[in-house]
Design a protein around this motif. Sequence first.
Motif, PDB file in Angstrom:
ATOM      1  N   ARG A  76       0.827  -1.210   0.000  1.00 45.19           N
ATOM      2  CA  ARG A  76       0.000   0.000   0.000  1.00 45.19           C
ATOM      3  C   ARG A  76       0.862   1.260   0.000  1.00 45.19           C
ATOM      4  O   ARG A  76       0.547   2.246  -0.682  1.00 45.19           O
ATOM      5  CB  ARG A  76      -0.921   0.023   1.221  1.00 45.19           C
ATOM      6  N   LEU A  80       0.961   4.144  -2.933  1.00 46.63           N
ATOM      7  CA  LEU A  80       0.724   5.557  -2.652  1.00 46.63           C
ATOM      8  C   LEU A  80       1.880   6.404  -3.162  1.00 46.63           C
ATOM      9  O   LEU A  80       1.668   7.457  -3.780  1.00 46.63           O
ATOM     10  CB  LEU A  80       0.550   5.765  -1.146  1.00 46.63           C
ATOM     11  N   ARG A 105      -4.900   8.250   0.685  1.00 45.29           N
ATOM     12  CA  ARG A 105      -4.964   6.907   0.071  1.00 45.29           C
ATOM     13  C   ARG A 105      -6.227   6.764  -0.781  1.00 45.29           C
ATOM     14  O   ARG A 105      -6.190   6.169  -1.864  1.00 45.29           O
ATOM     15  CB  ARG A 105      -4.949   5.831   1.152  1.00 45.29           C
TER      16      ARG A 105
END
Length: 372
Positions: A76, A80, A105
Amino acid sequence: METTGVTGGVCVAAADAAGLSDGGLRGRLRVIGQAESALAAMKAAVLGEIARREDAERAERAARDVLGAPRRDAKRDVELGVQLRTLDVVRRALDEGAMPLAHARLIARAAAEGPIDEEMLADAARIQSYEQFARTVRRHQADVSIDDGKSLLDHQREQRSGRVFTSSDNGMVVLGAEFDPITGAQLASAISAKERELWRSEDPAARRSPQQRTADAIAELILELDGKRPSGTALLIVADYDVVQGELKRARLGDGTPIPIDELIKRACDADILPAVFRAAADEMRLGRRRRTASDAQRVALAFRDQGCVGCGKSPNYCEAHHIIPWKVGGRTDLNNLVLVCNGCHHHIHDDGWIIHRNRSTGRYELRPPGS
């Protein structure tokens, strides 16, 4: 207390939390949140640059090796970092501590799925709670979609995932899954209906916690051999009728999540939706003192009207009907005396003195702290 962004570094002065006033504690949290956002911007910039020089897989490996991040978090963070390279407004807001990481996000994910108005979303992210902003992002994606959101829904369905594993922390078996909004709404509706069924069968003096009840509901739904579906699990889909054009428009789930009109037609053919057409004077909307709990029809009407918890915006599937004038002092189980609240906000009402307020300008119900 002081915090600065990426260009000047991040610095939060030390303070004894026990010596701060109530307002001081909240101010302290605000500064810490700004510092966390600035640090997240730093990390995203570094991981994004590693991904550019090498590749995303090596950037993820660096996050795991150097930071000790779990595989999911590393993935993740790299995603990002890569996405922020093209989102200047979001990157600056995160760097300045003006936008929470979770909001950034959401914008980054939306940008990866299709065109967005970055400045509009960044402005909304500065003032909205996470739940409110998540709905704003979903609605914005549908508004700017050139195919009524069909490609977005197809993308979400391709991204579905599930896993079952034993936690290394406590030895508990963990079930995790991600679904597209329509499948997810159906599952959440079935789970919440089973939760209500379990709640009604419990001993009031020995109730399960909400988390325990959810776990038991999921287990029973999976393990039930007769396959009987609990009542109140039909999927609520709402659409506006354009009288001039003679067609349905703006199809959406009960919590306001937009869906393509094609999906509305498909679900209507399956006969698995409820029409969101109500009359305030209908007997089913006014149960008076005949019963304490809201009927299934009232829950559908509340989901349509409130679109989630009036306090924090949590999905209707995770809410219960609350009497504005309490039942124990003569309150009636009528639609105009009911609002949707989640378990946490319900505790705010009963334990902390929060009050239900109806906004005169919008007509919508809100939850406010005492003295406001």
